[in-house]
Design an enzyme around this catalytic site. Structure first.
Site, PDB file in Angstrom:
ATOM      1  CG  HIS A  68      -2.085  -0.932   1.083  1.00 31.42           C
ATOM      2  ND1 HIS A  68      -3.138  -0.962   1.958  1.00 31.42           N
ATOM      3  CD2 HIS A  68      -2.368  -1.870   0.134  1.00 31.42           C
ATOM      4  CE1 HIS A  68      -4.014  -1.896   1.577  1.00 31.42           C
ATOM      5  NE2 HIS A  68      -3.555  -2.459   0.482  1.00 31.42           N
ATOM      6  CE1 TYR A  95      -4.870   3.470   9.436  1.00 32.79           C
ATOM      7  CE2 TYR A  95      -5.528   3.099  11.718  1.00 32.79           C
ATOM      8  CZ  TYR A  95      -4.708   2.812  10.646  1.00 32.79           C
ATOM      9  OH  TYR A  95      -3.725   1.860  10.778  1.00 32.79           O
ATOM     10  N   PRO A 114      -3.934  -0.223  19.072  1.00 28.99           N
ATOM     11  CG  PRO A 114      -5.894  -1.336  18.474  1.00 28.99           C
ATOM     12  CD  PRO A 114      -5.186  -0.760  19.644  1.00 28.99           C
TER      13      PRO A 114
HETATM   14  C1  PHB Z   1      -5.789  -4.804  11.069  1.00 31.49           C
HETATM   15  O1  PHB Z   1      -5.853  -5.008   9.853  1.00 31.49           O
HETATM   16  O2  PHB Z   1      -6.161  -5.642  11.893  1.00 31.49           O
HETATM   17  C2  PHB Z   1      -5.277  -3.497  11.534  1.00 31.49           C
HETATM   18  C3  PHB Z   1      -4.740  -2.612  10.620  1.00 31.49           C
HETATM   19  C4  PHB Z   1      -4.290  -1.384  11.045  1.00 31.49           C
HETATM   20  C5  PHB Z   1      -4.370  -1.035  12.373  1.00 31.49           C
HETATM   21  C6  PHB Z   1      -4.870  -1.936  13.302  1.00 31.49           C
HETATM   22  C7  PHB Z   1      -5.349  -3.161  12.885  1.00 31.49           C
HETATM   23  O3  PHB Z   1      -3.928   0.181  12.771  1.00 31.49           O
END
Ligand code: PHB
Ligand code: APR
Length: 392
Positions: free
Chosen positions: A75, A203, A295
């Site tokens: 990406h 996001y 995360p």
């Molecule tokens: C995921 O694909 O699980 C994932 C991707 C980006 C993040 C957190 C989780 O910031």
């Protein structure tokens, strides 16, 4: 009690322990991995799936790049959406780097297969693991396997056993300083075998809360919505999840979405945590055993990899050059990068989530910061530099 000797005893067969094991094996350093669970259990845990270039390079160095090269997605950008307005952060144009989408489960599987192939010792279902003599020069680890008590003598112990492991708990409390931030929400995640309606991760900050549109492949999506900490997965039918996700991500994306039954659904609380230093005597902590990040920004796995890189360098210098200089510097070097990622994931979490107790002033400042990010190529570059991963 039957006894064995190795150079490095690795506690935990998550990504950190397995990666360290593979790197050491290729460098001719002997290591034994002790894991309390079964391989199937380890592989059933669904975690993030965005790798920095430095992590990919390490996997190549560990000899497990083949399937990743064939199957991973590259990406060159990532999107931020605020109340349905989207802005692409062009990682490649802004900073000249990309990120690699490849599930942690796949990476773990590749490492497990490689370890099996090279015949290195891993003991799964090792119970009652205990660390001994870590403040001396001949540490050892005892455990029970198949009902038999065993002892593993070693030069060093790598504590790669995650946040609930035995390693960090084996360090006298007064020798560690902990830093923690608990966020007042969790992430509800769903994995489903449908093609993603997005080309890159999105996001999402919306009035209903945060959401993340992610993927594992061209036929598998991973999606999240922010939820209250006391929610249970049983309260979230697939239908309720997808309805909520669509409302947050907005109509433009929602109309293009194919939805399907979840193949995994779980809720994870969000937390930042660091225990310092990462070394006590002959015990070295790496990965989730030493630190947790929320995360947002996908730093957890990448930090585990960078810890392993520094620790590997230290161990190699010890065995090849008989110098403990790099091992002595391990904690300082690793923590420098850890805190950069702690800061970045805290910032992204704060910027994009709905905080239940946020006052009107804080809400306006957050809105202003998002406005700034949308309008400023410089601000986007800062995000990009951190998202692709700071240099090792
Ligand atoms: C995921 O694909 O699980 C994932 C991707 C980006 C993040 C957190 C989780 O910031
Ligand atoms: N004895 C032996 N093994 C243990 C013990 C113990 N007492 N306690 C825990 N373990 C094992 C766990 O079963 C697990 O398989 O240690 C392993 C730790 O693996 P992870 O939790 O995956 O941690 P790490 O390898 O550091 O990987 C970090 O995981 O949580 C994510 O976001 C994080 O992606 C990052 C990655």
């Amino acid at each position: 009690m039957s006894g064995v000797r190795t150079q490095v005893a690795i506690i935990g067969a998550g990504p950190a322990g397995l990666l360290l094991g593979q790197l050491l094996h290729r460098a001719g350093v002997d290591a034994v991995i002790l894991e309390q669970r079964t391989p199937e259990y380890v592989l059933s845990r669904i975690r993030a799936g965005v790798l920095e270039q430095g992590t990919v390079n390490l996997l190549e160095q560990a000899g497990v790049g083949k399937r990743l090269r064939a199957e991973a997605l590259t990406h060159g950008g990532v999107e931020i959406a605020v109340n349905h307005r989207r802005r692409r952060i062009a990682l490649q144009d802004l900073i000249g780097k990309t990120v690699t989408v490849y599930g942690q489960t796949e990476m773990t599987r590749d490492l497990m297969d490689a370890r099996k192939e090279c015949g290195a010792t891993s003991v799964y279902e090792a119970e009652s693991v205990q660390l001994h003599g870590i403040d001396g020069t001949s540490p050892s680890v005892t455990y029970t396997h198949d009902g038999e008590q065993r002892r593993l003598e070693c030069d060093f112990i790598a504590g790669c056993d995650g946040c609930h492991g035995v390693s960090r708990r084996s360090i006298p409390q007064e020798k560690l300083t902990s830093y923690e931030r608990v966020y007042p929400f969790g992430w509800l995640g769903v994995l489903a075998d449908v093609p993603p309606a997005w080309d890159e991760l999105i996001y999402v900050s919306s009035e209903r809360g945060f959401a993340l549109a992610s993927m594992r492949s061209a036929t598998r999506v991973r999606c999240y919505v922010q939820c209250p900490l006391d929610d249970h997965v049983e309260q979230w039918s697939d239908e309720r999840f997808w309805d909520e996700f669509k409302l947050r991500v907005g109509p433009e994306v929602a109309v293009r979405m194919t939805i399907g039954p979840s193949i995994e659904k779980s809720i994870a609380p969000l937390r930042s945590f660091v225990a310092e230093p990462l070394r006590f005597g002959r015990l070295y902590l790496a990965g989730d055993a030493a630190h947790i990040v929320p995360p947002t920004g996908a730093k957890g796995l990448n930090l585990a990899a960078s810890d392993v890189f520094y620790l590997y360098e230290g161990l190699l210098e010890f065995y090849v050059e008989r110098s403990s200089r790099a091992l002595d510097e391990y904690s300082t070097r690793a923590l420098h990068r850890v805190w950069q990622a702690v800061r970045f994931s805290w910032w992204m979490t704060t910027l994009l989530h709905h905080f239940p107790n946020e006052d009107a002033f804080a809400a306006r400042v957050r809105a202003a910061e998002l406005d700034y990010l949308f309008g400023s190529p410089l601000a986007q570059r800062v995000l990009a530099e951190n998202y692709v991963g700071l240099p090792l």
